[in-house]
Design a protein around this motif. Structure first.
Motif, PDB file in Angstrom:
ATOM      1  N   ARG A 152       6.837   9.028   0.872  1.00 31.26           N
ATOM      2  CA  ARG A 152       6.725   9.651  -0.551  1.00 31.26           C
ATOM      3  C   ARG A 152       7.603   9.185  -1.615  1.00 31.26           C
ATOM      4  O   ARG A 152       8.680   8.874  -1.186  1.00 31.26           O
ATOM      5  N   ALA A 153       7.193   9.089  -2.841  1.00 29.36           N
ATOM      6  CA  ALA A 153       7.971   8.323  -3.843  1.00 29.36           C
ATOM      7  C   ALA A 153       8.568   9.367  -4.869  1.00 29.36           C
ATOM      8  O   ALA A 153       7.799  10.308  -5.217  1.00 29.36           O
ATOM      9  N   ASP A 154       9.638   9.324  -5.191  1.00 32.12           N
ATOM     10  CA  ASP A 154      10.283   9.945  -6.339  1.00 32.12           C
ATOM     11  C   ASP A 154       9.799   9.578  -7.741  1.00 32.12           C
ATOM     12  O   ASP A 154       9.870   8.362  -7.841  1.00 32.12           O
ATOM     13  N   PRO A 155       9.626  10.400  -8.809  1.00 32.24           N
ATOM     14  CA  PRO A 155       9.115  11.866  -8.599  1.00 32.24           C
ATOM     15  C   PRO A 155       7.821  11.968  -8.147  1.00 32.24           C
ATOM     16  O   PRO A 155       7.346  13.120  -7.961  1.00 32.24           O
ATOM     17  N   SER A 156       7.065  11.102  -8.030  1.00 28.85           N
ATOM     18  CA  SER A 156       5.772  11.433  -7.753  1.00 28.85           C
ATOM     19  C   SER A 156       4.837  10.227  -6.982  1.00 28.85           C
ATOM     20  O   SER A 156       5.276   9.176  -7.163  1.00 28.85           O
ATOM     21  N   GLY A 157       3.726  10.495  -6.161  1.00 26.51           N
ATOM     22  CA  GLY A 157       2.791   9.332  -5.742  1.00 26.51           C
ATOM     23  C   GLY A 157       3.672   8.950  -4.285  1.00 26.51           C
ATOM     24  O   GLY A 157       4.514   9.790  -3.719  1.00 26.51           O
ATOM     25  N   TYR A 158       3.213   7.849  -3.777  1.00 27.03           N
ATOM     26  CA  TYR A 158       3.750   7.213  -2.594  1.00 27.03           C
ATOM     27  C   TYR A 158       4.057   5.847  -2.731  1.00 27.03           C
ATOM     28  O   TYR A 158       3.302   4.962  -3.496  1.00 27.03           O
ATOM     29  N   GLN A 159       4.727   5.322  -1.908  1.00 25.81           N
ATOM     30  CA  GLN A 159       5.092   3.871  -1.692  1.00 25.81           C
ATOM     31  C   GLN A 159       4.624   3.242  -0.649  1.00 25.81           C
ATOM     32  O   GLN A 159       5.071   3.677   0.307  1.00 25.81           O
ATOM     33  N   ALA A 160       3.926   2.124  -0.683  1.00 23.72           N
ATOM     34  CA  ALA A 160       3.668   1.360   0.586  1.00 23.72           C
ATOM     35  C   ALA A 160       4.421   0.344   0.556  1.00 23.72           C
ATOM     36  O   ALA A 160       4.544  -0.753  -0.326  1.00 23.72           O
ATOM     37  N   MET A 161       4.929  -0.190   1.751  1.00 25.28           N
ATOM     38  CA  MET A 161       5.845  -1.470   2.002  1.00 25.28           C
ATOM     39  C   MET A 161       4.861  -2.110   2.981  1.00 25.28           C
ATOM     40  O   MET A 161       4.788  -1.673   4.176  1.00 25.28           O
ATOM     41  N   ALA A 201      16.735  -5.881  12.119  1.00 28.13           N
ATOM     42  CA  ALA A 201      15.790  -6.435  11.220  1.00 28.13           C
ATOM     43  C   ALA A 201      16.478  -7.436  10.227  1.00 28.13           C
ATOM     44  O   ALA A 201      17.586  -7.274  10.027  1.00 28.13           O
ATOM     45  N   GLY A 202      15.596  -8.502   9.733  1.00 33.21           N
ATOM     46  CA  GLY A 202      16.424  -9.425   8.788  1.00 33.21           C
ATOM     47  C   GLY A 202      16.414  -8.897   7.228  1.00 33.21           C
ATOM     48  O   GLY A 202      15.898  -7.649   7.119  1.00 33.21           O
ATOM     49  N   THR A 203      17.458  -9.156   6.525  1.00 38.71           N
ATOM     50  CA  THR A 203      17.521  -8.591   5.243  1.00 38.71           C
ATOM     51  C   THR A 203      15.973  -8.906   4.682  1.00 38.71           C
ATOM     52  O   THR A 203      15.438  -9.603   4.604  1.00 38.71           O
ATOM     53  N   HIS A 204      15.779  -7.640   3.836  1.00 35.48           N
ATOM     54  CA  HIS A 204      14.375  -7.593   3.162  1.00 35.48           C
ATOM     55  C   HIS A 204      13.596  -7.138   3.899  1.00 35.48           C
ATOM     56  O   HIS A 204      12.200  -7.372   3.529  1.00 35.48           O
ATOM     57  N   HIS A 205      13.541  -7.017   5.273  1.00 36.61           N
ATOM     58  CA  HIS A 205      12.380  -6.413   6.120  1.00 36.61           C
ATOM     59  C   HIS A 205      12.696  -5.159   6.738  1.00 36.61           C
ATOM     60  O   HIS A 205      13.805  -4.631   7.092  1.00 36.61           O
ATOM     61  N   PHE A 206      11.656  -4.438   7.292  1.00 35.82           N
ATOM     62  CA  PHE A 206      11.830  -3.196   8.027  1.00 35.82           C
ATOM     63  C   PHE A 206      11.220  -3.356   9.333  1.00 35.82           C
ATOM     64  O   PHE A 206      11.224  -2.440  10.166  1.00 35.82           O
ATOM     65  N   VAL A 207      10.676  -4.818   9.792  1.00 40.88           N
ATOM     66  CA  VAL A 207      10.415  -4.838  11.419  1.00 40.88           C
ATOM     67  C   VAL A 207      11.502  -6.050  11.783  1.00 40.88           C
ATOM     68  O   VAL A 207      11.896  -6.705  10.899  1.00 40.88           O
ATOM     69  N   SER A 208      11.617  -5.673  12.984  1.00 40.51           N
ATOM     70  CA  SER A 208      12.796  -6.539  13.363  1.00 40.51           C
ATOM     71  C   SER A 208      12.386  -7.932  14.082  1.00 40.51           C
ATOM     72  O   SER A 208      13.331  -8.512  14.912  1.00 40.51           O
ATOM     73  N   ASN A 209      11.150  -7.975  14.323  1.00 42.43           N
ATOM     74  CA  ASN A 209      10.810  -9.505  15.009  1.00 42.43           C
ATOM     75  C   ASN A 209      11.375 -10.470  14.546  1.00 42.43           C
ATOM     76  O   ASN A 209      11.846 -10.821  13.348  1.00 42.43           O
ATOM     77  N   LEU A 210      11.954 -11.521  15.399  1.00 46.41           N
ATOM     78  CA  LEU A 210      12.595 -12.616  15.404  1.00 46.41           C
ATOM     79  C   LEU A 210      11.671 -13.591  14.609  1.00 46.41           C
ATOM     80  O   LEU A 210      12.219 -14.443  13.576  1.00 46.41           O
ATOM     81  N   ALA A 211      10.517 -13.652  14.466  1.00 46.66           N
ATOM     82  CA  ALA A 211       9.599 -14.560  13.610  1.00 46.66           C
ATOM     83  C   ALA A 211       9.726 -13.833  12.253  1.00 46.66           C
ATOM     84  O   ALA A 211       9.282 -14.518  11.285  1.00 46.66           O
ATOM     85  N   ARG A 212      10.303 -12.776  11.787  1.00 49.42           N
ATOM     86  CA  ARG A 212      10.602 -12.216  10.442  1.00 49.42           C
ATOM     87  C   ARG A 212      12.083 -12.193  10.375  1.00 49.42           C
ATOM     88  O   ARG A 212      12.497 -11.343   9.503  1.00 49.42           O
ATOM     89  N   GLY A 213      12.764 -13.143  11.074  1.00 48.89           N
ATOM     90  CA  GLY A 213      14.343 -13.106  10.507  1.00 48.89           C
ATOM     91  C   GLY A 213      15.217 -12.321  11.338  1.00 48.89           C
ATOM     92  O   GLY A 213      16.381 -12.257  10.812  1.00 48.89           O
ATOM     93  N   GLY A 214      14.770 -11.682  12.290  1.00 49.02           N
ATOM     94  CA  GLY A 214      15.453 -10.419  13.126  1.00 49.02           C
ATOM     95  C   GLY A 214      16.453 -11.177  13.597  1.00 49.02           C
ATOM     96  O   GLY A 214      16.306 -12.483  14.036  1.00 49.02           O
TER      97      GLY A 214
END
Length: 456
Positions: free
Chosen positions: A263-272, A343-356
């Motif tokens: 949920r994004a402030d002040p309204s709506g939703y954010q998708a990452m 997780a790598g910087t700027h990532h929210f998944v931790s896979n090594l393929a993604r810089g984890g």
């Protein structure tokens, strides 16, 4: 039953007939193997009647060049043997076949690309344990249900016609290959015709795993709320209950295609959106607008919607844990390794393929924002306990044979353990323990389990 490992000597066919084996006198006497009459020789699916000649002060096995060629064995091979008096059968083995996705015959020094080193490691570990291994691809499966054209290692990689093995380890890396009619037909037929055991039989879908494990009351505490995403109403319902939710492709891997919705402030939703370059963010005025964007993808990709968790972090980078769980020499699930993945910087998944990055559980927990002191002290033990319980649950609830599983776990900031995903084809890079010997424990364990399955 006496069992032992012997070295194979291959001699000229002119000096020894194809139906004759020379075996150390000690084995012949201990096993009371009849001399001067034919007994049955078995190696995987291969059967051949042979006579046994005892040899004094010798503890190996001699065979003719032509017999060795039928078996796919080379001079100096190390193999186990056992004698079964009832059927008068001398059994060599175990013969292990590893089904891999592809080969590169034009580069014979590296015939399996990036997993060639893993394959070589398996060969070395088999030599140490007296097992014999070969590798084959879906393209090498022919019409025969008795032999397979595969790759063996003997002073370099060579192709050879091999008997169908006692045990097949399915290491295919795509569902497309696994579902090919020739692969499915072959695996089904060798199980019934030769009693070959196939383990890691199939890929697991995320929703299949969570739906199956929900049936086991002792596992429910590890399961974040998860459903197959069917419609906008379900998206609204989950987003109403949780601060964040994850949308994960049911058949995805390596963190590909994961979407985190908050949920994004002040309204709506954010998708990452998880991408190779990092996290791409997009704002939507409403869940209806977000759903209309992903509903186009849902025609080809099914999504699992999952409760978002407040995972522990190191410097605002989420941490999770990969447990490699394998069956051992007694056929029981055991923990081979657990590593933390940040997780790598700027990532929210931790896979090594993604810089984890990898670290030990203790290091990650010590550096994290885990709130509870007690939770820090016994985190490793609770992760291990969860991984073993989940592996047993997969065995009990999903009708397929697995010998190793990659189980992805998480700790939330209160110290609670959660299941993220179960992978039936764990990568041989992603779950690597941090302190390596030449032959990894995971490789040794796979051979010990194969020996258990084949009675060696």
């Amino acid at each position: 039953m006496l069992k032992s490992k012997v070295a194979v000597q291959v001699i000229s066919s002119g000096m020894l007939p194809e139906d004759t084996l020379m075996l150390g006198e000690t084995h012949v006497k201990q096993w009371k193997i009849p001399q001067g009459q034919h007994i049955l020789l078995k190696f995987g699916a291969f059967r051949h009647h042979v006579k046994i000649i005892p040899v004094a002060r010798f503890d190996g096995l001699r065979m003719s060049h032509s017999l060795a060629r039928h078996l796919g064995l080379s001079h100096g091979s190390s193999i186990r043997l056992q004698y079964k008096a009832g059927p008068a059968m001398l059994v060599l083995g175990p013969l292990i076949g590893v089904l891999v996705s592809r080969d590169y015959p034009l580069t014979p020094d590296k015939p399996f690309g990036s997993i060639t080193m893993f394959c070589r490691e398996l060969v070395d570990a088999c030599t140490a344990q007296g097992a014999y291994v070969y590798f084959f691809t879906p393209n090498q499966i022919g019409a025969s249900l008795n032999t397979v054209d595969g790759w063996i290692y003997s002073d370099g990689w060579k192709q050879a016609a091999m008997p169908v093995p006692d045990v097949v380890n399915n290491r295919l890396t795509t569902r497309k290959l696994e579902n090919r009619p020739n692969v499915q037909h072959f695996l089904t037929e060798i199980k019934s015709k030769h009693q070959t055991t196939v383990f890691n039989e199939k890929f697991l879908d995320k929703t299949e795993v969570f739906e199956a494990l929900k049936k086991d009351e002792s596992l429910v505490r590890y399961l974040p709320e998860s459903h197959l995403l069917r419609n906008l109403a379900m998206l609204k319902s989950m987003c109403g209950r949780y601060n964040s939710v994850f949308l994960k492709p049911v058949r995805g891997s390596l963190g590909k295609g994961i979407i985190r919705v908050v949920r994004a402030d002040p309204s709506g939703y954010q998708a990452m959106y998880a991408t190779a370059a990092g996290t791409r963010k997009q704002h939507y005025a409403s869940l209806a607008k977000l759903f209309s964007t992903i509903s186009a993808k849902m025609k080809t990709v099914r999504y699992q919607i999952q409760q978002g968790l407040q995972l522990i972090e190191i410097q605002k980078r989420p941490v999770d844990f990969r447990a490699l769980v394998q069956k051992n020499a007694a056929g029981k699930w055991t923990i081979t390794s657990i590593v933390a993945r940040t997780a790598g910087t700027h990532h929210f998944v931790s896979n090594l393929a993604r810089g984890g990055t990898l670290s030990t559980v203790a290091e990650a927990v010590a550096r994290s924002n885990l709130q509870s002191g007690i939770g820090r002290r016994d985190a490793s033990q609770r992760l291990q306990q969860a991984a073993l319980q989940i592996a047993r649950g997969v065995d009990e609830q999903i009708p397929a044979h697995f010998g190793e599983l990659g189980i992805d776990l998480a700790l939330d900031t209160s110290g609670r353990v959660w299941l993220l995903e179960v992978n039936s084809k764990p990568s041989k890079n992603d779950n690597t323990p941090l302190n390596e010997n030449k032959i990894r424990p995971s490789v040794r364990m796979m051979i010990q389990y194969s020996r258990y399955l084949s009675g060696f």
